[in-house]
Write an enzyme that holds these catalytic residues in place. Structure first.
Site, short mmCIF file in Angstrom:
data_model
loop_
_atom_site.label_atom_id
_atom_site.label_comp_id
_atom_site.label_asym_id
_atom_site.label_seq_id
_atom_site.Cartn_x
_atom_site.Cartn_y
_atom_site.Cartn_z
NE ARG A 77 0.33 -4.34 0.08
CZ ARG A 77 1.37 -4.42 -0.73
NH1 ARG A 77 2.61 -4.36 -0.25
NH2 ARG A 77 1.21 -4.57 -2.03
CB SER A 80 -0.89 1.12 -5.69
OG SER A 80 0.06 1.87 -4.98
CB CYS A 82 -4.20 -3.37 -9.19
SG CYS A 82 -3.88 -4.41 -10.64
N GLY A 121 -1.62 1.53 -11.67
CA GLY A 121 -0.49 1.39 -12.58
C GLY A 121 0.79 2.07 -12.08
CG ASP A 154 6.70 3.39 -8.22
OD1 ASP A 154 5.69 4.12 -8.23
OD2 ASP A 154 6.87 2.47 -7.41
NE ARG A 156 3.74 2.62 -6.56
CZ ARG A 156 3.89 1.36 -6.19
NH1 ARG A 156 2.87 0.71 -5.65
NH2 ARG A 156 5.05 0.74 -6.33
CB THR A 177 6.28 -3.13 1.47
OG1 THR A 177 6.59 -2.81 0.11
CG2 THR A 177 7.45 -2.68 2.35
CE LYS A 182 4.05 0.07 -2.03
NZ LYS A 182 2.99 -0.94 -1.81
#
Length: 258
Positions: A77, A80, A82, A121, A154, A156, A177, A182
């Site tokens: 997994r 991110s 939070c 975020g 996004d 990331r 996911t 990803k």
């Protein structure tokens, strides 16, 4: 926790001290293993491995069940950070529920990994996430709010995650996911993804529209049943410092009720 596993992680830590590489990803990030320890939790017994990188000051960790080194099809997994959800229990997102569900699921397996990534975020940082929340309070969805602040949906990047998996010796992963981005992001960085494990959390009254937006605008593979979007406020939520280009994203009055 066995002595053999401790020896494996100690070897990884020792090798990390001398690790040098040209880096991977768009920013050529080099990652090193910097620390490890046992981590007994309410979900099960894990190891925690800390990683340093040469790109920014953010420390990332791997929460590891068993010994996944040199293994294929490892349940993984990518989570991110939070703060509002993971630590404070916010109902505006499904982050805490996803983190806990993934830890429980991996604790039930012989081996597995949760990578806890400092990408608050969706990569815009805590303060900007709170600014985005303020815009959402005035009627924007999560994608529109990020764009209004000058960001992409996004922001990331998964180079650090890919390097972490490489240092841990993982041969291939089954990624937990709902987000195909990803999967594609890891594969583009050389990680072999052999399967996707859905991680769908039932919505609540506060995050239903957020999850619906992730499905309809961000391509997440979830179905929350859908609901009408109401034009809660027609005044544009313009904040100081917002560019004219960002303001123009509000269009000519927002969405009307369906």
């Amino acid at each position: 926790m066995t002595g053999a596993r401790h020896l494996t992680f100690e070897q990884l830590l020792k090798s990390g001290e001398d690790h040098e590489c040209p880096g991977i990803g768009r920013d050529r990030v080099c990652v090193k293993i910097a620390a490890f320890a046992d981590l007994p939790t309410r979900f099960g017994d894990f190891h925690i491995v800390g990683f340093w990188n040469d790109h920014d000051d953010k420390d990332h960790v791997a929460i590891i069940r068993g010994d996944p080194s040199d293994m294929a099809d490892v349940p993984v997994r990518l989570h991110s950070e939070c703060l509002t959800g993971d630590a404070l229990g916010s109902l505006r997102c499904d982050c805490r529920d996803q983190l806990q569900a993934s830890l429980r699921a991996i604790a039930a397996q012989p081996s597995g990994i949760v990578l806890y990534l400092r990408q608050e975020g969706r990569g815009i940082g805590l303060l900007n996430k709170l600014r985005a929340y303020g815009l959402q309070d005035h009627g924007l969805d999560t994608v529109e709010a990020n764009q209004a602040l000058g960001f992409r949906d996004d922001e990331r990047d998964y180079a650090v995650a890919a390097h972490m998996l490489s240092l841990l010796g993982v041969r291939s992963v089954r990624l937990m996911t709902n987000n195909p981005t990803k999967v594609a992001g890891l594969e583009a960085l050389g990680v072999r993804v052999t399967g996707r494990v859905p991680l769908v959390i039932p919505p609540n009254e506060y995050n239903r529209f957020y999850l619906e937006t992730k499905a309809t605008k961000s391509g997440h593979l979830i179905d929350v049943g859908g609901r009408r979007r109401l034009a809660e406020q027609m005044d544009y939520p313009i904040v100081e410092g917002m560019s004219q280009e960002s303001i123009s994203l509000f269009g000519d009055g927002g969405d009307e009720p369906a």
